[in-house]
Motif scaffolding. Structure first.
Motif, PDB file in Angstrom:
ATOM      1  N   GLU A   1       0.791  -1.135  -0.190  1.00  0.00           N
ATOM      2  CA  GLU A   1      -0.173  -0.100  -0.057  1.00  0.00           C
ATOM      3  C   GLU A   1       0.843   1.212  -0.020  1.00  0.00           C
ATOM      4  O   GLU A   1       1.510   1.647   0.900  1.00  0.00           O
ATOM      5  CB  GLU A   1      -1.131  -0.157   1.212  1.00  0.00           C
ATOM      6  CG  GLU A   1      -1.766   1.103   1.551  1.00  0.00           C
ATOM      7  CD  GLU A   1      -2.760   1.045   2.525  1.00  0.00           C
ATOM      8  OE1 GLU A   1      -3.463   2.195   2.702  1.00  0.00           O
ATOM      9  OE2 GLU A   1      -2.815   0.229   3.269  1.00  0.00           O
ATOM     10  N   ASP A   2       0.510   2.057  -1.007  1.00  0.00           N
ATOM     11  CA  ASP A   2       1.287   3.456  -1.128  1.00  0.00           C
ATOM     12  C   ASP A   2       2.864   3.352  -1.249  1.00  0.00           C
ATOM     13  O   ASP A   2       3.576   4.342  -1.573  1.00  0.00           O
ATOM     14  CB  ASP A   2       1.058   4.356   0.015  1.00  0.00           C
ATOM     15  CG  ASP A   2      -0.694   4.672   0.092  1.00  0.00           C
ATOM     16  OD1 ASP A   2      -1.146   5.087  -0.878  1.00  0.00           O
ATOM     17  OD2 ASP A   2      -1.015   4.881   1.138  1.00  0.00           O
ATOM     18  N   VAL A   3       3.421   2.321  -1.724  1.00  0.00           N
ATOM     19  CA  VAL A   3       4.669   2.101  -1.965  1.00  0.00           C
ATOM     20  C   VAL A   3       5.111   2.983  -3.303  1.00  0.00           C
ATOM     21  O   VAL A   3       5.663   3.690  -3.519  1.00  0.00           O
ATOM     22  CB  VAL A   3       5.189   0.644  -2.308  1.00  0.00           C
ATOM     23  CG1 VAL A   3       6.394   0.457  -3.194  1.00  0.00           C
ATOM     24  CG2 VAL A   3       5.239   0.077  -1.002  1.00  0.00           C
ATOM     25  N   ALA A   4       4.034   2.769  -4.329  1.00  0.00           N
ATOM     26  CA  ALA A   4       4.239   3.542  -5.511  1.00  0.00           C
ATOM     27  C   ALA A   4       3.945   4.870  -5.362  1.00  0.00           C
ATOM     28  O   ALA A   4       4.625   5.878  -6.049  1.00  0.00           O
ATOM     29  CB  ALA A   4       3.191   3.179  -6.624  1.00  0.00           C
ATOM     30  N   LEU A   5       2.998   5.480  -4.684  1.00  0.00           N
ATOM     31  CA  LEU A   5       2.763   6.840  -4.303  1.00  0.00           C
ATOM     32  C   LEU A   5       4.035   7.537  -3.780  1.00  0.00           C
ATOM     33  O   LEU A   5       4.429   8.331  -4.310  1.00  0.00           O
ATOM     34  CB  LEU A   5       1.863   7.114  -3.314  1.00  0.00           C
ATOM     35  CG  LEU A   5       1.472   8.441  -2.884  1.00  0.00           C
ATOM     36  CD1 LEU A   5       1.018   9.280  -3.729  1.00  0.00           C
ATOM     37  CD2 LEU A   5       0.323   8.262  -1.741  1.00  0.00           C
ATOM     38  N   ILE A   6       4.889   6.762  -2.744  1.00  0.00           N
ATOM     39  CA  ILE A   6       5.939   7.443  -2.049  1.00  0.00           C
ATOM     40  C   ILE A   6       7.164   7.381  -3.141  1.00  0.00           C
ATOM     41  O   ILE A   6       7.876   8.459  -3.227  1.00  0.00           O
ATOM     42  CB  ILE A   6       6.352   6.429  -0.777  1.00  0.00           C
ATOM     43  CG1 ILE A   6       5.205   6.547   0.229  1.00  0.00           C
ATOM     44  CG2 ILE A   6       7.668   7.085  -0.142  1.00  0.00           C
ATOM     45  CD1 ILE A   6       4.892   7.984   0.721  1.00  0.00           C
TER      46      ILE A   6
END
Length: 224
Positions: free
Chosen positions: A166-171
């Motif tokens: 979760e949210d790895v790509a966002l960060i």
């Protein structure tokens, strides 16, 4: 009084000692300008993007980056003096493992989105204290879960989220965006999305920048 809050984006990393010092100086700067309404957002930066997700042995990391552990000690001494002048504890000799900070940035992001109130600054501070003051292992999931719980996040939910992507790509995208905009040194303070100040500048200088940008924004509003 500012007509609208001044947005300050702080691009930094939790394992950057000057970011640790810079956060404290920003807080001191904000205390100098109580008349300016400010909203802060903590944005990710990877000081050591090549460190694997599981982290690496600290001595091996220092040797690879600085040539030897001893070579780093002279640098660390100067940083420790600067930190002490701010009332901060900096004990790099306690650190045993160099982390990849992706999960730390995920925690800060989740703290920002917490429905009970933005806890991102507290999360950032807790992770930095764990690392620089206590020598905490930021590659240990349970250390991260405990840090999140200390800041008011639900421990079980955080543990589940950390086990996911979760949210790895966002960060990763946010960190790349900062690099694409030319940010290569941290901390970098971005005021109103258009003025950037790089480095852990003294509180007085940051306060001056805040006043100037806030005045410009208010002048723009008045002219519309």
């Amino acid at each position: 009084m500012s007509a609208r809050p001044l947005q300050i984006d702080i691009v930094s990393d939790v394992v950057c000692p000057w970011c640790y010092i810079g956060k404290h100086r920003l807080e001191a700067a904000l205390a100098l300008v109580p008349e300016v309404a400010v909203e802060t957002r903590w944005r990710p930066f990877f000081l050591n993007p090549g460190v694997p997700r599981e982290g690496v042995d600290r001595d091996s990391y220092l040797t690879a980056k600085f040539g030897s552990v001893e070579a780093y000690k002279a640098i660390a001494g100067r940083v420790a003096e600067a930190a002490a002048a701010e009332g901060l504890a900096y004990r790099p000799e306690l650190v045993q493992r160099q982390p990849n900070t992706l999960d730390c940035h995920r925690l800060i992001h989740w703290a920002e989105l917490d429905t009970s109130g933005d806890k991102s600054a507290a999360m950032k501070q807790r992770l930095m204290e764990l690392y620089f003051r206590d020598g905490g292992d930021l590659t240990d999931i349970e250390v991260l879960v405990k840090a999140a719980a200390d800041c008011g996040l639900d421990a079980d939910a955080v543990r589940r989220r950390l086990a996911s992507e979760e949210d790895v790509a966002l960060i990763a995208t946010q960190a790349k965006d900062a690099a694409d905009k030319g940010i290569s040194g941290v901390p970098t303070f971005v005021f109103a999305g258009k003025y950037a100040v790089s480095g852990a500048q003294p509180a007085e200088q940051l306060a001056s920048a805040i006043r100037q940008v806030a005045a410009e924004l208010n002048a723009e509003i008045a002219a519309t």
